[in-house]
Scaffold this active site. Structure first.
Site, PDB file in Angstrom:
ATOM      1  N   GLN A   1      29.707  34.023  49.592  1.00 35.96           N
ATOM      2  CA  GLN A   1      29.273  33.625  48.504  1.00 35.96           C
ATOM      3  C   GLN A   1      28.396  32.633  48.387  1.00 35.96           C
ATOM      4  O   GLN A   1      27.580  32.464  47.318  1.00 35.96           O
ATOM      5  CB  GLN A   1      30.558  33.676  47.461  1.00 35.96           C
ATOM      6  CG  GLN A   1      31.501  34.775  47.291  1.00 35.96           C
ATOM      7  CD  GLN A   1      32.615  34.575  46.306  1.00 35.96           C
ATOM      8  OE1 GLN A   1      33.670  33.971  46.648  1.00 35.96           O
ATOM      9  NE2 GLN A   1      32.456  34.674  45.032  1.00 35.96           N
TER      10      GLN A   1
ATOM     11  N   HIS B   1      38.141  35.205  54.175  1.00 40.51           N
ATOM     12  CA  HIS B   1      37.561  35.524  52.660  1.00 40.51           C
ATOM     13  C   HIS B   1      36.918  36.761  52.634  1.00 40.51           C
ATOM     14  O   HIS B   1      35.599  36.512  52.271  1.00 40.51           O
ATOM     15  CB  HIS B   1      37.256  34.000  52.153  1.00 40.51           C
ATOM     16  CG  HIS B   1      37.370  34.099  50.463  1.00 40.51           C
ATOM     17  ND1 HIS B   1      37.790  33.256  49.736  1.00 40.51           N
ATOM     18  CD2 HIS B   1      36.849  35.026  49.351  1.00 40.51           C
ATOM     19  CE1 HIS B   1      37.539  33.288  48.469  1.00 40.51           C
ATOM     20  NE2 HIS B   1      37.061  34.524  48.411  1.00 40.51           N
TER      21      HIS B   1
ATOM     22  N   ASN C   1      42.682  35.091  52.102  1.00 34.06           N
ATOM     23  CA  ASN C   1      42.562  34.759  50.675  1.00 34.06           C
ATOM     24  C   ASN C   1      42.735  36.148  49.950  1.00 34.06           C
ATOM     25  O   ASN C   1      42.091  37.076  50.274  1.00 34.06           O
ATOM     26  CB  ASN C   1      41.133  34.372  50.457  1.00 34.06           C
ATOM     27  CG  ASN C   1      40.821  34.070  49.053  1.00 34.06           C
ATOM     28  OD1 ASN C   1      41.510  33.383  48.314  1.00 34.06           O
ATOM     29  ND2 ASN C   1      39.933  35.133  48.376  1.00 34.06           N
ATOM     30  N   GLU C   2      43.811  36.260  49.261  1.00 31.11           N
ATOM     31  CA  GLU C   2      44.016  37.453  48.134  1.00 31.11           C
ATOM     32  C   GLU C   2      43.814  38.461  48.965  1.00 31.11           C
ATOM     33  O   GLU C   2      43.156  39.545  48.693  1.00 31.11           O
ATOM     34  CB  GLU C   2      42.908  37.316  47.224  1.00 31.11           C
ATOM     35  CG  GLU C   2      42.779  36.046  46.401  1.00 31.11           C
ATOM     36  CD  GLU C   2      41.911  36.265  45.169  1.00 31.11           C
ATOM     37  OE1 GLU C   2      41.019  37.088  45.266  1.00 31.11           O
ATOM     38  OE2 GLU C   2      41.840  35.095  44.311  1.00 31.11           O
TER      39      GLU C   2
ATOM     40  N   TYR D   1      43.794  33.275  37.420  1.00 28.93           N
ATOM     41  CA  TYR D   1      42.691  33.361  36.490  1.00 28.93           C
ATOM     42  C   TYR D   1      43.113  33.955  35.075  1.00 28.93           C
ATOM     43  O   TYR D   1      42.463  33.238  34.091  1.00 28.93           O
ATOM     44  CB  TYR D   1      41.443  34.434  36.930  1.00 28.93           C
ATOM     45  CG  TYR D   1      40.784  33.820  37.927  1.00 28.93           C
ATOM     46  CD1 TYR D   1      39.585  33.144  37.903  1.00 28.93           C
ATOM     47  CD2 TYR D   1      41.191  34.080  39.521  1.00 28.93           C
ATOM     48  CE1 TYR D   1      38.958  32.559  38.705  1.00 28.93           C
ATOM     49  CE2 TYR D   1      40.446  33.419  40.574  1.00 28.93           C
ATOM     50  CZ  TYR D   1      39.465  32.611  39.990  1.00 28.93           C
ATOM     51  OH  TYR D   1      38.706  32.028  41.309  1.00 28.93           O
TER      52      TYR D   1
ATOM     53  N   GLU E   1      42.548  28.401  43.532  1.00 25.99           N
ATOM     54  CA  GLU E   1      41.403  28.780  42.848  1.00 25.99           C
ATOM     55  C   GLU E   1      41.788  28.773  41.076  1.00 25.99           C
ATOM     56  O   GLU E   1      42.809  29.530  41.030  1.00 25.99           O
ATOM     57  CB  GLU E   1      40.922  30.202  43.227  1.00 25.99           C
ATOM     58  CG  GLU E   1      39.917  30.245  44.265  1.00 25.99           C
ATOM     59  CD  GLU E   1      39.726  31.503  44.703  1.00 25.99           C
ATOM     60  OE1 GLU E   1      39.417  32.557  43.750  1.00 25.99           O
ATOM     61  OE2 GLU E   1      39.479  31.888  46.053  1.00 25.99           O
TER      62      GLU E   1
ATOM     63  N   TRP F   1      37.775  27.023  40.959  1.00 28.67           N
ATOM     64  CA  TRP F   1      36.634  27.900  41.388  1.00 28.67           C
ATOM     65  C   TRP F   1      35.499  28.067  40.388  1.00 28.67           C
ATOM     66  O   TRP F   1      35.960  28.475  39.206  1.00 28.67           O
ATOM     67  CB  TRP F   1      37.157  29.314  41.537  1.00 28.67           C
ATOM     68  CG  TRP F   1      36.361  30.450  41.914  1.00 28.67           C
ATOM     69  CD1 TRP F   1      35.441  30.931  41.210  1.00 28.67           C
ATOM     70  CD2 TRP F   1      36.208  30.522  43.342  1.00 28.67           C
ATOM     71  NE1 TRP F   1      34.634  31.684  42.189  1.00 28.67           N
ATOM     72  CE2 TRP F   1      34.895  31.396  43.537  1.00 28.67           C
ATOM     73  CE3 TRP F   1      36.495  29.914  44.567  1.00 28.67           C
ATOM     74  CZ2 TRP F   1      34.303  31.848  44.793  1.00 28.67           C
ATOM     75  CZ3 TRP F   1      36.239  30.473  45.803  1.00 28.67           C
ATOM     76  CH2 TRP F   1      34.778  31.401  45.936  1.00 28.67           C
TER      77      TRP F   1
ATOM     78  N   GLU G   1      28.808  36.516  42.932  1.00 24.66           N
ATOM     79  CA  GLU G   1      30.158  36.947  42.388  1.00 24.66           C
ATOM     80  C   GLU G   1      30.237  38.441  43.056  1.00 24.66           C
ATOM     81  O   GLU G   1      30.580  39.261  42.239  1.00 24.66           O
ATOM     82  CB  GLU G   1      30.388  36.904  41.000  1.00 24.66           C
ATOM     83  CG  GLU G   1      31.567  37.407  40.335  1.00 24.66           C
ATOM     84  CD  GLU G   1      32.984  36.700  40.700  1.00 24.66           C
ATOM     85  OE1 GLU G   1      32.859  35.741  41.604  1.00 24.66           O
ATOM     86  OE2 GLU G   1      34.078  37.421  40.714  1.00 24.66           O
ATOM     87  N   TRP G   2      30.368  38.476  44.159  1.00 22.82           N
ATOM     88  CA  TRP G   2      30.753  39.762  44.592  1.00 22.82           C
ATOM     89  C   TRP G   2      30.018  41.012  44.273  1.00 22.82           C
ATOM     90  O   TRP G   2      28.705  41.012  43.955  1.00 22.82           O
ATOM     91  CB  TRP G   2      32.375  40.063  45.093  1.00 22.82           C
ATOM     92  CG  TRP G   2      32.957  38.973  45.515  1.00 22.82           C
ATOM     93  CD1 TRP G   2      33.731  38.022  45.082  1.00 22.82           C
ATOM     94  CD2 TRP G   2      32.728  38.660  47.244  1.00 22.82           C
ATOM     95  NE1 TRP G   2      34.327  37.275  46.031  1.00 22.82           N
ATOM     96  CE2 TRP G   2      33.630  37.504  47.128  1.00 22.82           C
ATOM     97  CE3 TRP G   2      32.280  39.057  48.065  1.00 22.82           C
ATOM     98  CZ2 TRP G   2      33.872  36.833  48.526  1.00 22.82           C
ATOM     99  CZ3 TRP G   2      32.623  38.473  49.488  1.00 22.82           C
ATOM    100  CH2 TRP G   2      33.229  37.537  49.611  1.00 22.82           C
TER     101      TRP G   2
HETATM  102  C1  PNW Z   1      38.815  35.610  43.443  1.00 22.97           C
HETATM  103  N1  PNW Z   1      41.281  40.409  39.889  1.00 22.97           N
HETATM  104  O1  PNW Z   1      38.674  37.020  43.361  1.00 22.97           O
HETATM  105  C2  PNW Z   1      38.036  35.233  44.904  1.00 22.97           C
HETATM  106  O2  PNW Z   1      38.872  34.547  45.745  1.00 22.97           O
HETATM  107  C3  PNW Z   1      36.805  34.844  44.554  1.00 22.97           C
HETATM  108  O3  PNW Z   1      35.884  34.877  45.750  1.00 22.97           O
HETATM  109  C4  PNW Z   1      36.115  35.298  43.286  1.00 22.97           C
HETATM  110  O4  PNW Z   1      34.932  34.716  43.337  1.00 22.97           O
HETATM  111  C5  PNW Z   1      36.780  34.745  42.200  1.00 22.97           C
HETATM  112  O5  PNW Z   1      38.033  35.098  42.245  1.00 22.97           O
HETATM  113  C6  PNW Z   1      36.255  35.054  40.744  1.00 22.97           C
HETATM  114  O6  PNW Z   1      36.335  36.379  40.699  1.00 22.97           O
HETATM  115  C7  PNW Z   1      39.180  37.849  42.476  1.00 22.97           C
HETATM  116  O7  PNW Z   1      40.573  41.369  39.544  1.00 22.97           O
HETATM  117  C8  PNW Z   1      38.733  39.005  42.030  1.00 22.97           C
HETATM  118  O8  PNW Z   1      42.394  40.141  39.439  1.00 22.97           O
HETATM  119  C9  PNW Z   1      39.329  39.991  41.265  1.00 22.97           C
HETATM  120  C10 PNW Z   1      40.701  39.526  40.713  1.00 22.97           C
HETATM  121  C11 PNW Z   1      41.152  38.284  41.143  1.00 22.97           C
HETATM  122  C12 PNW Z   1      40.609  37.615  41.901  1.00 22.97           C
END
Ligand code: PNW
Length: 457
Positions: free
Chosen positions: A19, A121, A165-166, A293, A351, A399, A406-407
């Site tokens: 990123q 990641h 990560n995730e 989030y 994050e 974060w 943002e992907w």
């Molecule tokens: C995280 N969801 O991604 C990642 O760790 C980061 O790289 C990313 O930029 C950040 O959150 C913001 O999006 C997620 O759909 C993407 O629940 C999607 C989800 C959760 C986290």
């Protein structure tokens, strides 16, 4: 409310390699699945954005660490690009790739900023994807080999490592919905990838116990699920959604079990894990990272394949630019729930943050990202509430440090507390960075004032 942050609480900010770094093929690096994904016209992301330049952190690392120092950060969470280290995924080590992360870690330590690396990641070496990637059971060994290279190189300088990560995002986005690399769409593959992710995590922890002297953990995204009603159907749908997104990864890693709802969720794609796989996934970790989030409200649905559960949009609530409901109380609840279910393990928020459309700045003035200021203050206060209720939270990472890729959503969604001008690559701290500096200086006590201040303005 708040003021509850213990002495030594660690305040920092987070990014991830693909990123922010740019120069993905520099200095002998191999191709990653994200490089492929953003360059393949059949996959790609709508905007056509790629990580070729990103924030150019790869070339600006030194001045970026200086900036972190000026912002008062005590920790920097970043990820290591596997294909910079092992261009083919396994085998030959690329010294120049190692050197980049060694210089980063040394500079952070010199600046008094704790390096918090994450080994994975999402940017898998493409050479490993060609061998099946997360679908190949050998990936546990491949990941262990890569982890060992990193531990041997940097465990003197790094005291706290995260494996993955995730894993949920990797499996769901990469193998079920196809919106993230490698862009597959198969529920069968999703189940296999999920299992191999947790086996690989376990293997990297085992290797750490042989080679490492400090701490190792894993990072989960947790999105608490709230039932839309008390009906049996909605409660069952909520449990399925929670099992799929949250417990699917934390249960094997921390309890050595799989949530029973997964059989229902995956249907014929589900295969029970062997005792060996569960044992491999369930290695004692020193901490867990939680990325929070938003929450989601869930109802049963006859048509929402494959889970027969769907989110209910909360009309009237504030939403971010990524359409995530702003709901700080759920962060407290997540932390309480985590301790209740998994025991008293040290937690780090790895994050938390929000994308908002930032207002333009007039010359000399900070970008007045008041929504982000408010989001951060309210969520940090929510962490303080969990600490006051006895949860062992030891740090908080925003974060993100920078606006970045943002992907699949490209550069349009900005999460940074530091603005990045993608033409000039100039970095400009936003008002939220200034607020965060004050929060850090006061060890969290500045949050209470900040929330009210912004509410009034
Ligand atoms: C995280 N969801 O991604 C990642 O760790 C980061 O790289 C990313 O930029 C950040 O959150 C913001 O999006 C997620 O759909 C993407 O629940 C999607 C989800 C959760 C986290």
């Amino acid at each position: 409310m708040s003021g509850a942050f213990p002495e030594g609480f660690l305040w920092g900010a987070a990014t991830a390699a693909y990123q922010v770094e740019g120069s993905p093929l520099a200095d002998g690096a191999g191709t990653s699945i994200w490089h492929r994904f953003t360059h393949d016209p059949r996959l790609m992301i709508a905007s056509g954005d790629t990580g070729d330049v990103a924030c150019d952190h790869y070339n600006r690392m030194e001045s970026d660490v200086d900036l972190m120092k000026r912002l008062g950060l005590q920790a920097y969470r970043f990820s290591i690009s596997w294909s910079r280290i092992l261009p083919g995924g396994t085998g030959r080590v690329n010294q120049a790739g190692l050197d980049f992360y060694r210089r980063l870690v040394d500079r952070l330590n010199d600046a008094g900023i704790m390096p918090l690396p994450t080994l994975y990641h999402w940017d898998l070496p493409a050479a490993l994807d060609d061998r099946g990637g997360w679908l190949n059971r050998d990936i546990a060994e491949w990941f262990g080999e890569y982890a060992a290279v990193m531990y041997r190189a940097l465990d003197g300088e790094v005291r706290r490592w995260a494996t993955l990560n995730e894993p949920w995002v990797v499996a769901d986005g990469g193998y079920l919905n196809g919106v993230l690399a490698p862009g597959h769409r198969s529920i069968f593959e999703c189940a296999i990838a999920s299992r191999n992710l947790m086996r690989a995590h376990g293997r990297a922890v085992q290797v750490y116990r042989e080679l490492g002297r400090h701490e190792v953990g894993v990072v989960f995204n947790i999105e608490p699920k709230y039932p839309a009603s008390d009906s049996a159907e909605d409660l069952a749908a909520t449990a399925r959604a929670d099992a799929y997104m949250n417990r699917q990864y934390a249960d094997p890693a921390l309890l050595g079990t799989c949530p029973p709802e997964l059989r229902e969720v995956y249907g014929e794609a589900w295969e029970d894990w062997s005792q060996d796989d569960l044992a491999l996934a369930c290695q004692p970790v020193d901490f867990v990272g939680i990325n929070y989030y938003t929450r989601s409200v869930v109802r049963a649905s006859d048509t929402a394949w494959p889970f027969y559960a769907e989110p209910v949009v909360q009309e009237g609530a504030q939403h971010t630019e990524t359409d995530w409901e702003v709901f700080p109380e759920a962060m407290t609840r997540t932390l309480l729930w985590f301790r209740e279910r998994y025991g008293d393990i040290p937690l780090y928020i790895m994050e938390n943050g929000a994308a908002f459309a930032d207002p333009a700045s007039s010359a000399g003035a900070l970008i007045a990202d008041d929504h982000r200021c408010r989001y951060l203050a309210d969520h940090i206060a929510a962490v303080g509430d969990a600490i006051a209720a006895g949860v062992d939270v030891r740090g908080y990472m925003v974060w993100s440090l920078f606006d970045n890729l943002e992907w699949a959503l490209g550069y349009a969604k900005r999460f940074g507390i530091v603005h990045v001008d993608y033409e000039t690559l100039e970095r400009t701290p936003k008002k939220s960075a200034d607020l965060y500096r004050r929060i850090i200086e006061s060890n969290g006590t500045a949050v209470a004032g900040a929330a009210t201040e912004d509410a009034a303005s």
